[in-house]
Design a protein around this motif. Structure first.
Motif, PDB file in Angstrom:
ATOM      1  N   LEU A 144      18.093  26.681 -40.459  1.00 48.83           N
ATOM      2  CA  LEU A 144      19.247  27.571 -40.280  1.00 48.83           C
ATOM      3  C   LEU A 144      18.937  28.979 -40.774  1.00 48.83           C
ATOM      4  N   HIS A 145      18.170  29.065 -41.836  1.00 46.76           N
ATOM      5  CA  HIS A 145      17.792  30.379 -42.351  1.00 46.76           C
ATOM      6  C   HIS A 145      17.030  31.163 -41.276  1.00 46.76           C
ATOM      7  N   THR A 146      16.050  30.505 -40.675  1.00 43.46           N
ATOM      8  CA  THR A 146      15.280  31.143 -39.591  1.00 43.46           C
ATOM      9  C   THR A 146      16.189  31.462 -38.410  1.00 43.46           C
ATOM     10  N   LEU A 147      17.048  30.507 -38.048  1.00 44.08           N
ATOM     11  CA  LEU A 147      17.924  30.695 -36.891  1.00 44.08           C
ATOM     12  C   LEU A 147      18.854  31.889 -37.096  1.00 44.08           C
ATOM     13  N   HIS A 148      19.430  31.999 -38.286  1.00 45.93           N
ATOM     14  CA  HIS A 148      20.372  33.108 -38.516  1.00 45.93           C
ATOM     15  C   HIS A 148      19.670  34.464 -38.391  1.00 45.93           C
ATOM     16  N   THR A 149      18.427  34.522 -38.830  1.00 50.12           N
ATOM     17  CA  THR A 149      17.651  35.763 -38.640  1.00 50.12           C
ATOM     18  C   THR A 149      17.431  36.017 -37.153  1.00 50.12           C
ATOM     19  N   ASP A 150      17.067  34.967 -36.427  1.00 47.70           N
ATOM     20  CA  ASP A 150      16.826  35.123 -34.985  1.00 47.70           C
ATOM     21  C   ASP A 150      18.112  35.459 -34.234  1.00 47.70           C
ATOM     22  N   LEU A 151      19.234  34.877 -34.665  1.00 47.11           N
ATOM     23  CA  LEU A 151      20.515  35.181 -33.999  1.00 47.11           C
ATOM     24  C   LEU A 151      20.921  36.639 -34.214  1.00 47.11           C
ATOM     25  N   ALA A 152      20.579  37.167 -35.372  1.00 50.07           N
ATOM     26  CA  ALA A 152      20.877  38.595 -35.615  1.00 50.07           C
ATOM     27  C   ALA A 152      20.115  39.455 -34.609  1.00 50.07           C
ATOM     28  N   GLY A 153      18.919  39.034 -34.253  1.00 44.93           N
ATOM     29  CA  GLY A 153      18.146  39.755 -33.237  1.00 44.93           C
ATOM     30  C   GLY A 153      18.788  39.636 -31.860  1.00 44.93           C
ATOM     31  N   LEU A 154      19.262  38.438 -31.528  1.00 43.47           N
ATOM     32  CA  LEU A 154      19.903  38.245 -30.219  1.00 43.47           C
ATOM     33  C   LEU A 154      21.221  39.018 -30.145  1.00 43.47           C
ATOM     34  N   GLU A 155      21.918  39.066 -31.278  1.00 42.52           N
ATOM     35  CA  GLU A 155      23.190  39.805 -31.329  1.00 42.52           C
ATOM     36  C   GLU A 155      23.006  41.248 -30.838  1.00 42.52           C
ATOM     37  N   ARG A 156      21.863  41.823 -31.159  1.00 40.84           N
ATOM     38  CA  ARG A 156      21.602  43.217 -30.748  1.00 40.84           C
ATOM     39  C   ARG A 156      21.398  43.346 -29.243  1.00 40.84           C
ATOM     40  N   GLN A 157      21.171  42.227 -28.571  1.00 43.42           N
ATOM     41  CA  GLN A 157      20.968  42.252 -27.105  1.00 43.42           C
ATOM     42  C   GLN A 157      22.256  41.963 -26.337  1.00 43.42           C
ATOM     43  N   VAL A 158      23.343  41.681 -27.059  1.00 42.85           N
ATOM     44  CA  VAL A 158      24.589  41.344 -26.367  1.00 42.85           C
ATOM     45  C   VAL A 158      25.230  42.631 -25.849  1.00 42.85           C
ATOM     46  N   ALA A 159      25.166  42.805 -24.531  1.00 44.75           N
ATOM     47  CA  ALA A 159      25.695  44.034 -23.923  1.00 44.75           C
ATOM     48  C   ALA A 159      27.129  43.845 -23.435  1.00 44.75           C
ATOM     49  N   GLY A 160      27.632  42.619 -23.457  1.00 42.07           N
ATOM     50  CA  GLY A 160      29.006  42.370 -23.029  1.00 42.07           C
ATOM     51  C   GLY A 160      29.473  41.028 -23.552  1.00 42.07           C
ATOM     52  N   ARG A 161      30.788  40.882 -23.719  1.00 41.74           N
ATOM     53  CA  ARG A 161      31.311  39.633 -24.280  1.00 41.74           C
ATOM     54  C   ARG A 161      31.559  38.561 -23.221  1.00 41.74           C
ATOM     55  N   HIS A 162      31.327  38.904 -21.951  1.00 39.57           N
ATOM     56  CA  HIS A 162      31.487  37.916 -20.873  1.00 39.57           C
ATOM     57  C   HIS A 162      30.155  37.566 -20.231  1.00 39.57           C
ATOM     58  N   HIS A 163      29.284  38.563 -20.154  1.00 35.40           N
ATOM     59  CA  HIS A 163      27.932  38.334 -19.637  1.00 35.40           C
ATOM     60  C   HIS A 163      26.978  39.047 -20.574  1.00 35.40           C
ATOM     61  N   LEU A 164      25.880  38.384 -20.898  1.00 33.13           N
ATOM     62  CA  LEU A 164      24.973  38.960 -21.893  1.00 33.13           C
ATOM     63  C   LEU A 164      24.472  40.340 -21.507  1.00 33.13           C
ATOM     64  N   ASN A 165      24.231  40.532 -20.199  1.00 33.60           N
ATOM     65  CA  ASN A 165      23.675  41.821 -19.757  1.00 33.60           C
ATOM     66  C   ASN A 165      24.754  42.888 -19.605  1.00 33.60           C
ATOM     67  N   GLY A 166      26.009  42.515 -19.834  1.00 30.82           N
ATOM     68  CA  GLY A 166      27.102  43.482 -19.776  1.00 30.82           C
ATOM     69  C   GLY A 166      27.504  43.872 -18.369  1.00 30.82           C
ATOM     70  N   ALA A 167      26.834  43.288 -17.363  1.00 26.24           N
ATOM     71  CA  ALA A 167      27.079  43.720 -15.979  1.00 26.24           C
ATOM     72  C   ALA A 167      27.665  42.597 -15.119  1.00 26.24           C
TER      73      ALA A 167
END
Ligand SMILES: N[C@@H](CCC(=O)N[C@@H](CS)C(=O)NCC(=O)O)C(=O)O
Length: 216
Positions: A144-167
């Motif tokens: 979980l420690h590793t995952l939470h670090t990795d999720l913080a990285g993915l969070e920065r790629q979230v361009a929209g709350r309905h579709h990841l790419n925001g489009a």
């Protein structure tokens, strides 16, 4: 159309998503995890998802099913692009997500594991890949420690709350959401806020519930 699945199977979630998101109906049939004869009889392999098409023929491979149903729906095609940062996240977390998720899936009353023989089959098969379920459960904090670090990285790629790419709907959603959904079976998982909103929205839009309320 009939869609043969296991509830816990992330590849099956890909197929379930495209039906839900494009508004097409599929009858979902959950196979017992130790039923080898049914899938082998359909596609020559013990593997789901399997779609039975309107002409009665069978199609395996989740991404083939996704593209086929997407074309059938006629509502525009999903975007194929996966950003390199998102692909890197998939590649990195793919090495340990199963260690967190699989030992828990047999504990939450899923229909594919209704019989003890199905649980035994799964445990035997998956332990050959990831090592002992008990040992992996004991390492939850470390993973979980590793995952939470990795999720913080993915969070920065979230361009929209309905579709990841925001489009619009894309292969990024088809690849990432099933993993986030499976990770919600882990008690102690904390999704960063944008990913949490995305996962909730996608679960509702696709009609594929999260495991949050039965996390172990
Ligand atoms: N490449 C396939 C992979 C499907 C797959 O690996 N499905 C798993 C379930 S998550 C499976 O049926 N494994 C056989 C088993 O668990 O015995 C796809 O994308 O559909």
């Amino acid at each position: 159309m009939k869609l043969y699945i296991y509830d816990h199977c992330p590849f099956c979630v890909r197929a379930r998503m495209i039906f839900g998101l494009r508004g097409l109906a599929a009858e979902e049939i959950v196979l017992a995890n130790d039923d080898e004869a049914t899938p082998v009889g359909m596609i020559g392999a013990k593997q789901v998802p399997i779609l039975q098409k309107p002409d009665g023929s069978y199609m395996g491979e989740s991404l083939d099913i996704v593209r086929y149903v997407d074309g059938l729906a006629g509502k525009g095609r999903l975007k194929e692009e996966i950003r390199p940062q998102v692909q890197a996240w998939l590649d990195k977390t793919g090495s340990y997500i199963n260690k967190l998720v699989q030992p828990r899936m047999v504990q939450i009353g899923l229909p594919e594991f209704a019989a003890q023989s199905a649980v035994d089959y799964f445990v035997h098969k998956k332990e050959a890949d990831i090592g002992s379920f008990t040992g992996n459960l004991a390492k939850t904090g470390e993973y979980l420690h590793t995952l939470h670090t990795d999720l913080a990285g993915l969070e920065r790629q979230v361009a929209g709350r309905h579709h990841l790419n925001g489009a619009g709907l894309g292969m990024e959603d088809i690849h990432v959401f099933p993993l986030l959904r499976n990770l919600t079976v882990v008690r102690g998982l904390v999704l960063p806020p944008e990913l949490r909103a995305y996962a909730d929205n996608m679960a509702a839009a696709a009609g594929v519930p999260l495991y949050t309320d039965r996390a172990v």
